[in-house]
Motif scaffolding. Structure first.
Motif, PDB file in Angstrom:
ATOM      1  N   ASP A  11       0.755  -1.299   0.065  1.00 40.22           N
ATOM      2  CA  ASP A  11      -0.084   0.051   0.012  1.00 40.22           C
ATOM      3  C   ASP A  11       0.880   1.163   0.005  1.00 40.22           C
ATOM      4  O   ASP A  11       1.565   1.653   1.146  1.00 40.22           O
ATOM      5  N   SER A  12       1.071   2.030  -1.051  1.00 45.55           N
ATOM      6  CA  SER A  12       1.902   3.092  -1.261  1.00 45.55           C
ATOM      7  C   SER A  12       1.393   4.133  -0.332  1.00 45.55           C
ATOM      8  O   SER A  12       2.295   5.052  -0.059  1.00 45.55           O
ATOM      9  N   ASP A  13       0.184   4.174  -0.036  1.00 47.68           N
ATOM     10  CA  ASP A  13      -0.222   5.395   0.904  1.00 47.68           C
ATOM     11  C   ASP A  13       0.518   5.290   2.377  1.00 47.68           C
ATOM     12  O   ASP A  13       0.529   6.271   3.003  1.00 47.68           O
ATOM     13  N   THR A  14       1.067   4.024   2.574  1.00 46.02           N
ATOM     14  CA  THR A  14       1.787   4.068   3.893  1.00 46.02           C
ATOM     15  C   THR A  14       3.050   4.242   4.017  1.00 46.02           C
ATOM     16  O   THR A  14       3.699   4.388   4.821  1.00 46.02           O
ATOM     17  N   ALA A  15       3.651   4.704   2.561  1.00 48.51           N
ATOM     18  CA  ALA A  15       5.219   4.980   2.472  1.00 48.51           C
ATOM     19  C   ALA A  15       5.337   6.274   3.264  1.00 48.51           C
ATOM     20  O   ALA A  15       4.621   6.899   3.261  1.00 48.51           O
ATOM     21  N   PRO A  16       6.678   6.292   3.816  1.00 49.16           N
ATOM     22  CA  PRO A  16       6.997   7.545   4.428  1.00 49.16           C
ATOM     23  C   PRO A  16       7.207   8.655   3.322  1.00 49.16           C
ATOM     24  O   PRO A  16       7.490   8.582   2.176  1.00 49.16           O
ATOM     25  N   ILE A  17       6.730  10.115   3.666  1.00 52.95           N
ATOM     26  CA  ILE A  17       6.973  11.197   2.801  1.00 52.95           C
ATOM     27  C   ILE A  17       8.251  11.565   2.713  1.00 52.95           C
ATOM     28  O   ILE A  17       8.726  12.017   1.657  1.00 52.95           O
ATOM     29  N   PHE A  18       9.110  11.231   3.867  1.00 54.59           N
ATOM     30  CA  PHE A  18      10.447  11.779   3.930  1.00 54.59           C
ATOM     31  C   PHE A  18      11.429  10.847   3.847  1.00 54.59           C
ATOM     32  O   PHE A  18      11.246   9.613   4.576  1.00 54.59           O
ATOM     33  N   THR A  19      12.632  10.753   3.279  1.00 56.92           N
ATOM     34  CA  THR A  19      13.639   9.969   3.180  1.00 56.92           C
ATOM     35  C   THR A  19      14.357  10.233   4.529  1.00 56.92           C
ATOM     36  O   THR A  19      14.374  11.108   5.234  1.00 56.92           O
ATOM     37  N   PRO A  20      15.235   9.220   4.942  1.00 53.81           N
ATOM     38  CA  PRO A  20      15.978   9.082   6.112  1.00 53.81           C
ATOM     39  C   PRO A  20      16.849  10.585   6.265  1.00 53.81           C
ATOM     40  O   PRO A  20      17.220  11.034   7.267  1.00 53.81           O
ATOM     41  N   THR A  21      17.339  10.915   5.095  1.00 50.16           N
ATOM     42  CA  THR A  21      18.411  12.119   5.013  1.00 50.16           C
ATOM     43  C   THR A  21      17.468  13.273   5.453  1.00 50.16           C
ATOM     44  O   THR A  21      17.854  14.130   5.866  1.00 50.16           O
ATOM     45  N   ASP A  22      16.053  13.265   4.729  1.00 48.67           N
ATOM     46  CA  ASP A  22      15.306  14.341   5.028  1.00 48.67           C
ATOM     47  C   ASP A  22      14.996  14.693   6.542  1.00 48.67           C
ATOM     48  O   ASP A  22      14.846  15.595   7.198  1.00 48.67           O
ATOM     49  N   LEU A  23      14.739  13.567   7.100  1.00 53.21           N
ATOM     50  CA  LEU A  23      14.504  13.256   8.634  1.00 53.21           C
ATOM     51  C   LEU A  23      15.412  13.778   9.300  1.00 53.21           C
ATOM     52  O   LEU A  23      15.612  14.637  10.403  1.00 53.21           O
ATOM     53  N   ALA A  24      16.968  13.596   8.926  1.00 49.27           N
ATOM     54  CA  ALA A  24      17.795  13.798   9.722  1.00 49.27           C
ATOM     55  C   ALA A  24      18.288  15.479   9.861  1.00 49.27           C
ATOM     56  O   ALA A  24      18.755  15.941  10.593  1.00 49.27           O
ATOM     57  N   GLN A  25      17.788  15.924   8.742  1.00 49.64           N
ATOM     58  CA  GLN A  25      18.165  17.345   8.613  1.00 49.64           C
ATOM     59  C   GLN A  25      16.923  18.133   9.113  1.00 49.64           C
ATOM     60  O   GLN A  25      17.019  19.435   9.068  1.00 49.64           O
ATOM     61  N   ALA A  26      15.800  17.389   9.379  1.00 50.43           N
ATOM     62  CA  ALA A  26      14.618  18.211   9.974  1.00 50.43           C
ATOM     63  C   ALA A  26      14.874  18.820  11.229  1.00 50.43           C
ATOM     64  O   ALA A  26      15.511  18.178  11.999  1.00 50.43           O
ATOM     65  N   ARG A  27      14.187  20.078  11.253  1.00 50.45           N
ATOM     66  CA  ARG A  27      14.202  20.813  12.714  1.00 50.45           C
ATOM     67  C   ARG A  27      12.686  21.074  13.005  1.00 50.45           C
ATOM     68  O   ARG A  27      11.697  21.256  12.452  1.00 50.45           O
ATOM     69  N   ARG A  28      12.151  20.787  14.342  1.00 51.43           N
ATOM     70  CA  ARG A  28      11.182  21.108  14.767  1.00 51.43           C
ATOM     71  C   ARG A  28      10.769  22.637  14.712  1.00 51.43           C
ATOM     72  O   ARG A  28      11.775  23.412  15.419  1.00 51.43           O
ATOM     73  N   VAL A  29       9.590  23.159  13.956  1.00 54.81           N
ATOM     74  CA  VAL A  29       9.444  24.574  14.031  1.00 54.81           C
ATOM     75  C   VAL A  29       8.220  24.731  14.746  1.00 54.81           C
ATOM     76  O   VAL A  29       7.541  24.188  14.205  1.00 54.81           O
ATOM     77  N   ALA A  30       8.052  25.526  15.870  1.00 56.83           N
ATOM     78  CA  ALA A  30       6.937  25.707  16.575  1.00 56.83           C
ATOM     79  C   ALA A  30       6.824  27.181  16.689  1.00 56.83           C
ATOM     80  O   ALA A  30       7.631  27.882  17.016  1.00 56.83           O
ATOM     81  N   PRO A  31       5.518  27.823  16.587  1.00 58.92           N
ATOM     82  CA  PRO A  31       5.329  29.192  16.716  1.00 58.92           C
ATOM     83  C   PRO A  31       5.179  29.594  17.964  1.00 58.92           C
ATOM     84  O   PRO A  31       5.138  28.529  18.929  1.00 58.92           O
ATOM     85  N   ALA A  32       5.709  30.799  18.247  1.00 65.10           N
ATOM     86  CA  ALA A  32       6.022  31.197  19.603  1.00 65.10           C
ATOM     87  C   ALA A  32       4.533  31.045  20.552  1.00 65.10           C
ATOM     88  O   ALA A  32       3.464  31.564  19.717  1.00 65.10           O
TER      89      ALA A  32
END
Length: 125
Positions: free
Chosen positions: A36-57
């Motif tokens: 089921d391709s809908d269960t595939a992750p949207i991000f690659t492991p590289t994307d996840l490693a570079q991701a930062r959590r951004v939360a509004p103040a």
């Protein structure tokens, strides 16, 4: 396949089989993705490693943002965290601003809503 949207309020974490979830192997996950391709992750492991959590103040005065982020109605939010519905409406419409203990509680709800829910449910037990 029909998409069903759920909020945090709809999910009963007590019913999740955490042991089965933890026991799922990478091979089983890959097989599920292939089936089921809908269960595939949207991000690659590289994307996840570079991701930062951004939360509004956060402002504890912005009760609507907190409530909507949790996916709760005004009634659900009030019942879960011990406010009256009228108080939540007044906060959201700008008629009143949270002060003192209410402001502190909203700050904790914004950062750790599950901890507050657990603490309040233990109080009732």
């Amino acid at each position: 396949m029909m998409i069903v949207r759920r909020t945090r309020a709809d999910v009963d974490l007590a019913k999740v089989d955490w042991a089965a979830l933890e026991a799922t192997t990478d091979a089983e996950i890959a097989a599920q993705i292939a089936a089921d391709s809908d269960t595939a992750p949207i991000f690659t492991p590289t994307d996840l490693a570079q991701a930062r959590r951004v939360a509004p103040a956060f402002s504890p005065d912005d009760v609507r943002v907190i409530r909507q982020r949790l996916g709760l109605s005004q009634e659900q939010f009030a019942a879960r965290f011990g406010f009256s519905v009228e108080t939540i409406r007044n906060y959201e419409q700008g008629h009143r601003r949270p002060t003192g203990p209410a402001r502190v509680l909203l700050r904790v709800i914004a950062s750790e809503p599950d901890a507050v829910t657990r603490a309040l449910s233990q109080e009732d037990a």
